[in-house]
Write an enzyme that holds these catalytic residues in place. Structure first.
Site, PDB file in Angstrom:
ATOM      1  N   ASP A  48       0.829  -1.206   0.000  1.00 51.71           N
ATOM      2  CA  ASP A  48       0.000   0.000   0.000  1.00 51.71           C
ATOM      3  C   ASP A  48       0.868   1.263   0.000  1.00 51.71           C
ATOM      4  O   ASP A  48       1.959   1.264   0.567  1.00 51.71           O
ATOM      5  CB  ASP A  48      -0.891  -0.026   1.251  1.00 51.71           C
ATOM      6  CG  ASP A  48      -2.099   0.871   1.084  1.00 51.71           C
ATOM      7  OD1 ASP A  48      -2.313   1.401  -0.013  1.00 51.71           O
ATOM      8  OD2 ASP A  48      -2.828   1.046   2.078  1.00 51.71           O
TER       9      ASP A  48
ATOM     10  N   ASN B 162     -10.338  -3.082  -6.828  1.00 48.71           N
ATOM     11  CA  ASN B 162      -9.465  -2.137  -7.559  1.00 48.71           C
ATOM     12  C   ASN B 162      -9.985  -1.779  -8.960  1.00 48.71           C
ATOM     13  O   ASN B 162      -9.521  -0.816  -9.566  1.00 48.71           O
ATOM     14  CB  ASN B 162      -8.028  -2.672  -7.675  1.00 48.71           C
ATOM     15  CG  ASN B 162      -7.244  -2.580  -6.387  1.00 48.71           C
ATOM     16  OD1 ASN B 162      -6.306  -3.341  -6.162  1.00 48.71           O
ATOM     17  ND2 ASN B 162      -7.614  -1.663  -5.503  1.00 48.71           N
TER      18      ASN B 162
HETATM   19  C1  FPP Z   1      -1.807  -0.009  -3.632  1.00 44.42           C
HETATM   20  O1  FPP Z   1      -1.288   1.316  -3.523  1.00 44.42           O
HETATM   21  C2  FPP Z   1      -1.142  -0.721  -4.728  1.00 44.42           C
HETATM   22  C3  FPP Z   1      -1.750  -1.367  -5.768  1.00 44.42           C
HETATM   23  C4  FPP Z   1      -3.203  -1.456  -5.906  1.00 44.42           C
HETATM   24  C5  FPP Z   1      -0.970  -2.016  -6.856  1.00 44.42           C
HETATM   25  C6  FPP Z   1       0.210  -2.809  -6.389  1.00 44.42           C
HETATM   26  C7  FPP Z   1       0.939  -3.361  -7.556  1.00 44.42           C
HETATM   27  C8  FPP Z   1       2.274  -3.344  -7.712  1.00 44.42           C
HETATM   28  C9  FPP Z   1       3.227  -2.809  -6.709  1.00 44.42           C
HETATM   29  C10 FPP Z   1       2.861  -3.956  -8.931  1.00 44.42           C
HETATM   30  C11 FPP Z   1       3.177  -5.419  -8.694  1.00 44.42           C
HETATM   31  C12 FPP Z   1       3.631  -6.060  -9.936  1.00 44.42           C
HETATM   32  C13 FPP Z   1       3.533  -7.384 -10.225  1.00 44.42           C
HETATM   33  C14 FPP Z   1       4.034  -7.877 -11.519  1.00 44.42           C
HETATM   34  C15 FPP Z   1       2.894  -8.343  -9.332  1.00 44.42           C
HETATM   35  P1  FPP Z   1      -2.292   2.531  -3.718  1.00 44.42           P
HETATM   36  O2  FPP Z   1      -2.321   2.871  -5.166  1.00 44.42           O
HETATM   37  O3  FPP Z   1      -3.609   2.183  -3.107  1.00 44.42           O
HETATM   38  O4  FPP Z   1      -1.596   3.679  -2.898  1.00 44.42           O
HETATM   39  P2  FPP Z   1      -2.342   4.866  -2.159  1.00 44.42           P
HETATM   40  O5  FPP Z   1      -3.105   4.254  -1.024  1.00 44.42           O
HETATM   41  O6  FPP Z   1      -1.204   5.724  -1.702  1.00 44.42           O
HETATM   42  O7  FPP Z   1      -3.221   5.546  -3.167  1.00 44.42           O
END
Ligand code: FPP
Length: 249
Positions: free
Chosen positions: A29, A77
């Site tokens: 996160d 998501n």
């Molecule tokens: C949450 O942060 C993150 C995600 C929904 C995506 C996570 C995916 C990756 C790190 C890529 C992984 C790659 C592979 C190939 C498995 P957020 O966007 O909710 O952050 P925020 O809460 O600060 O908005």
């Protein structure tokens, strides 16, 4: 899957090998907030997050942890802006294609859990290829939860079991924890011992609800793109201080 040289290549001396978790799960996160703080678009946070996940996988291998599960995309998501969802799907596909050869060489077993049939066809193809080519690998089991939702997982297990009962293949009294688990996406994978969530949020967010019944939870204040081996070291140190009783005294 090259990683930066690091002074934490080997298991830190203060950690006890025999008390390491066998299976670590992560909720990655804080990518969006990280990007915003750098004055970048949100998607750059996800891009940076891929490198962190790669190094964590390497680190687990280096330190002797046998399973890592990452929550890459939840069933919720899809509600994000269309461009972000599209970016993530393309990112997963590209990373899988680019990293597969090295995963094979490094003996990593790749597994995906979630409702995979709803993912773009091109991504499904990469997923099937990566799972097939690494199925006999044993250095570490790397599970990526994509279009994963724990309630949905539990519901589909209930439906599959109900179907078997209706067909006379199972009796209601036969339904044990073992039978139930065998119908989850994670069938055959031991439950996580430790779940790490970054960015200070203290929720499971529909991740591994059944599987985390006795798992330890560690919340890191680091945003996912800043989660490095030192932060992981801190999480493992905290885990090793915990007394796991599994309901006993
Ligand atoms: C949450 O942060 C993150 C995600 C929904 C995506 C996570 C995916 C990756 C790190 C890529 C992984 C790659 C592979 C190939 C498995 P957020 O966007 O909710 O952050 P925020 O809460 O600060 O908005």
């Amino acid at each position: 899957m090259k990683t930066q040289p690091t002074d934490l290549q080997y298991l830190p001396l203060d950690l006890k090998r025999e008390l390491l978790p066998h299976h670590v799960a992560v909720i990655m996160d804080g990518n969006g907030r990280w990007a915003k703080r750098q004055g970048l678009p949100r998607i750059m946070g996800h891009k940076a997050g891929v490198n962190v996940l790669k190094d964590l996988l390497h680190c687990c291998k280096d330190w002797g942890i046998k399973a890592l599960t990452a929550y890459a995309f939840s069933t919720e998501n899809w509600k994000r802006p269309e461009e972000e969802v599209e970016f993530l799907m393309t990112l997963f596909q590209r990373v899988l294609r680019q990293e597969l050869r090295e995963m094979v060489e490094e003996n990593v077993q790749i597994q995906f859990v979630g409702n995979l049939s709803a993912l773009p066809q091109a991504l499904q193809t990469e997923i099937s290829r990566s799972m097939a080519q690494t199925q006999d690998n044993r250095s570490i089991r790397f599970t990526i939860a994509t279009n994963y939702g724990s309630r949905q997982e539990i519901l589909q297990a209930c439906r599959a079991i109900a179907q078997k009962v209706q067909e006379g293949l199972l009796k209601p009294d036969d339904i044990s924890e073992e039978i139930f688990e065998a119908h989850l996406y994670t069938a055959g994978v031991a439950d996580p011992d430790l779940l790490i969530r970054t960015s200070g949020e203290m929720r499971l967010s529909n991740f591994l609800l059944w599987q985390m019944a006795y798992g330890e939870i560690y919340i890191s204040d680091a945003l996912w793109p800043d989660f490095n081996r030192s932060e992981f070291h801190r999480a493992l140190s905290a885990y090793q201080q915990r007394e796991r009783r599994f309901g006993k005294v």
